[in-house]
Design a protein around this motif. Structure first.
Motif, PDB file in Angstrom:
ATOM      1  N   ASN A   1     -10.981  19.400  -0.072  1.00  0.00           N
ATOM      2  CA  ASN A   1     -11.289  18.054  -0.550  1.00  0.00           C
ATOM      3  C   ASN A   1     -10.229  17.594  -1.551  1.00  0.00           C
ATOM      4  N   GLU A   2      -9.797  16.357  -1.396  1.00  0.00           N
ATOM      5  CA  GLU A   2      -8.840  15.731  -2.322  1.00  0.00           C
ATOM      6  C   GLU A   2      -7.551  16.540  -2.459  1.00  0.00           C
ATOM      7  N   TYR A   3      -7.087  17.122  -1.360  1.00  0.00           N
ATOM      8  CA  TYR A   3      -5.841  17.884  -1.371  1.00  0.00           C
ATOM      9  C   TYR A   3      -4.684  17.059  -1.899  1.00  0.00           C
ATOM     10  N   TYR A   4      -4.742  15.752  -1.704  1.00  0.00           N
ATOM     11  CA  TYR A   4      -3.640  14.854  -2.050  1.00  0.00           C
ATOM     12  C   TYR A   4      -3.387  14.760  -3.554  1.00  0.00           C
ATOM     13  N   GLU A   5      -4.346  15.212  -4.347  1.00  0.00           N
ATOM     14  CA  GLU A   5      -4.139  15.179  -5.794  1.00  0.00           C
ATOM     15  C   GLU A   5      -3.021  16.128  -6.227  1.00  0.00           C
ATOM     16  N   SER A   6      -2.725  17.127  -5.401  1.00  0.00           N
ATOM     17  CA  SER A   6      -1.637  18.063  -5.726  1.00  0.00           C
ATOM     18  C   SER A   6      -0.281  17.542  -5.257  1.00  0.00           C
ATOM     19  N   HIS A   9     -12.112  10.080   5.269  1.00  0.00           N
ATOM     20  CA  HIS A   9     -11.384   9.941   6.536  1.00  0.00           C
ATOM     21  C   HIS A   9     -11.092   8.451   6.720  1.00  0.00           C
ATOM     22  N   PRO A  10     -10.129   7.921   5.967  1.00  0.00           N
ATOM     23  CA  PRO A  10      -9.945   6.461   5.932  1.00  0.00           C
ATOM     24  C   PRO A  10      -9.580   5.816   7.261  1.00  0.00           C
ATOM     25  N   THR A  11      -8.733   6.451   8.067  1.00  0.00           N
ATOM     26  CA  THR A  11      -8.369   5.783   9.323  1.00  0.00           C
ATOM     27  C   THR A  11      -9.534   5.777  10.315  1.00  0.00           C
ATOM     28  N   GLN A  12     -10.393   6.791  10.276  1.00  0.00           N
ATOM     29  CA  GLN A  12     -11.595   6.764  11.114  1.00  0.00           C
ATOM     30  C   GLN A  12     -12.500   5.628  10.681  1.00  0.00           C
ATOM     31  N   SER A  13     -12.658   5.478   9.370  1.00  0.00           N
ATOM     32  CA  SER A  13     -13.485   4.389   8.861  1.00  0.00           C
ATOM     33  C   SER A  13     -12.922   3.037   9.280  1.00  0.00           C
ATOM     34  N   LEU A  14     -11.611   2.880   9.186  1.00  0.00           N
ATOM     35  CA  LEU A  14     -10.992   1.603   9.542  1.00  0.00           C
ATOM     36  C   LEU A  14     -11.132   1.292  11.027  1.00  0.00           C
ATOM     37  N   MET A  55       0.852  -1.191   0.000  1.00  0.00           N
ATOM     38  CA  MET A  55       0.000   0.000   0.000  1.00  0.00           C
ATOM     39  C   MET A  55       0.891   1.245   0.000  1.00  0.00           C
ATOM     40  N   LYS A  56       0.928   1.935  -1.137  1.00  0.00           N
ATOM     41  CA  LYS A  56       1.833   3.077  -1.293  1.00  0.00           C
ATOM     42  C   LYS A  56       1.416   4.255  -0.415  1.00  0.00           C
ATOM     43  N   ASN A  57       0.117   4.576  -0.433  1.00  0.00           N
ATOM     44  CA  ASN A  57      -0.452   5.659   0.374  1.00  0.00           C
ATOM     45  C   ASN A  57      -1.756   5.163   0.992  1.00  0.00           C
ATOM     46  N   LEU A  58      -2.296   5.927   1.921  1.00  0.00           N
ATOM     47  CA  LEU A  58      -3.647   5.675   2.398  1.00  0.00           C
ATOM     48  C   LEU A  58      -4.407   6.985   2.255  1.00  0.00           C
ATOM     49  N   LEU A  59      -5.183   7.084   1.172  1.00  0.00           N
ATOM     50  CA  LEU A  59      -5.851   8.340   0.845  1.00  0.00           C
ATOM     51  C   LEU A  59      -7.364   8.262   0.975  1.00  0.00           C
ATOM     52  N   THR A  60      -7.959   7.195   0.461  1.00  0.00           N
ATOM     53  CA  THR A  60      -9.411   7.044   0.502  1.00  0.00           C
ATOM     54  C   THR A  60      -9.764   5.579   0.734  1.00  0.00           C
ATOM     55  N   MET A  61     -10.985   5.344   1.175  1.00  0.00           N
ATOM     56  CA  MET A  61     -11.462   3.963   1.301  1.00  0.00           C
ATOM     57  C   MET A  61     -11.763   3.375  -0.067  1.00  0.00           C
ATOM     58  N   THR A  62     -11.976   4.238  -1.063  1.00  0.00           N
ATOM     59  CA  THR A  62     -12.205   3.772  -2.424  1.00  0.00           C
ATOM     60  C   THR A  62     -11.012   2.986  -2.932  1.00  0.00           C
ATOM     61  N   ASP A  63      -9.824   3.402  -2.526  1.00  0.00           N
ATOM     62  CA  ASP A  63      -8.596   2.769  -3.006  1.00  0.00           C
ATOM     63  C   ASP A  63      -8.378   1.380  -2.424  1.00  0.00           C
ATOM     64  N   LEU A  64      -9.034   1.066  -1.323  1.00  0.00           N
ATOM     65  CA  LEU A  64      -8.786  -0.199  -0.627  1.00  0.00           C
ATOM     66  C   LEU A  64      -9.787  -1.267  -1.057  1.00  0.00           C
ATOM     67  N   SER A  65      -9.277  -2.443  -1.375  1.00  0.00           N
ATOM     68  CA  SER A  65     -10.148  -3.576  -1.669  1.00  0.00           C
ATOM     69  C   SER A  65     -10.678  -4.154  -0.369  1.00  0.00           C
TER      70      SER A  65
END
Length: 300
Positions: free
Chosen positions: A103-108, A126-131, A1-11
């Protein structure tokens, strides 16, 4: 896992891997990282739980933490987020934890060569809150398929609602939303319901903070009116299933989203969520830092 940005990215498999790693740390203790690594926590929005939880996770892993405060940094001179992050990368920081109002600041930040863990982006994710929420539910039930989960409150402005609805649906749970009309938002295909129509059926009742700082217009509620119509009152609590649990990402507006006497009630898992957050964030840091180390080895 290169980054942790969104829950969408995680299977589904990646989500469960993180949860099981966090549970293992909780049950069997934490092994510090084999190599001394450095992290910086960039919080452009106020935070208690997420910031302190990440710092505790980093310390338990034996990481060095570079102090960073927005108020005393070059951000006050107009430095961009990218330049701040690139500076920290250049001086040897190994990972960044970032919370930002955009929103989506990480795209920059796609040109950075160090991992980013998203501590919350605006009303996005908020991926870590979701996890940590997922870990808490799994610890309680041991499964997700067939669970009925109600998320009630300020859906429109909630990154927690977005992240959880997406991830929990992916895991097989049925997610329902409840909210005042002006705080509804079609962020997913999640069905909106009246809290009183489903309170007796749900396995998890998750309340959301009323995010007054993000409200720019629309009808305002008195605390009493909101609590009566949309909050977890004593009467609604009594209608919950015996095994149902109550959750809230906090900070809590006591007497608004939830009756103050219910915050530490027998069905409440609010402080358990906070406890689990440290283990989840250790697991997330492990995953992104191990990916970075493996990538370095491949280039040697």
């Amino acid at each position: 896992m290169k980054n942790l940005l969104t829950m969408t990215d995680l299977s589904k498999e990646e989500i469960l891997k993180i949860i099981h790693e966090a549970l293992d740390m909780k049950e069997n203790g934490v092994q510090p990282l084999n190599k001394k690594l450095t992290v910086a926590n960039l919080f452009y929005e106020n935070s208690t739980r997420t910031k302190c939880s990440f710092e505790m996770a980093e310390r338990k892993l034996g990481m060095d933490i570079i102090p960073f405060e927005i108020s005393t940094s070059s951000v006050q001179k107009g430095e961009t987020l990218y330049d701040t992050c690139k500076t920290l990368e250049s001086i040897g920081v190994d990972a960044l934890v970032i919370r930002h109002s955009e929103n989506e600041y990480y795209e920059s930040l796609e040109d950075l060569n160090i991992p980013i863990l998203n501590g919350g982006d605006g009303s996005g994710q908020h991926p870590t809150q979701s996890l940590l929420d997922i870990m808490t539910i799994y610890e309680e039930y041991g499964y997700f398929k067939g669970l009925k989960i109600l998320i009630s409150g300020d859906i429109k402005n909630s990154r927690v609602a977005r992240s959880n609805a997406e991830a929990l649906t992916k895991l097989g749970a049925e997610v329902l939303f409840s909210a005042p009309d002006q705080w509804k938002c079609d962020i997913t295909n999640t069905q909106y319901v009246d809290i009183d129509d489903v309170i007796e059926e749900v396995d998890v009742c998750m309340l959301l903070r009323v995010q007054s700082e993000r409200h720019v217009s629309g009808k305002s509620f008195s605390k009493d009116d909101y609590h009566k119509n949309f909050g977890l009152t004593l009467d609604r609590y009594e209608k919950l299933k015996d095994r149902a649990i109550v959750m809230h990402p906090a900070p809590i507006n006591r007497g608004v989203e939830i009756d103050t006497t219910l915050v530490e009630s027998s069905k409440s898992r609010i402080f358990k969520q906070m406890e689990n957050g440290v283990f989840v964030r250790m697991a997330c840091l492990n995953n992104v830092l191990n990916f970075k180390e493996e990538k370095v080895k491949c280039h040697l």
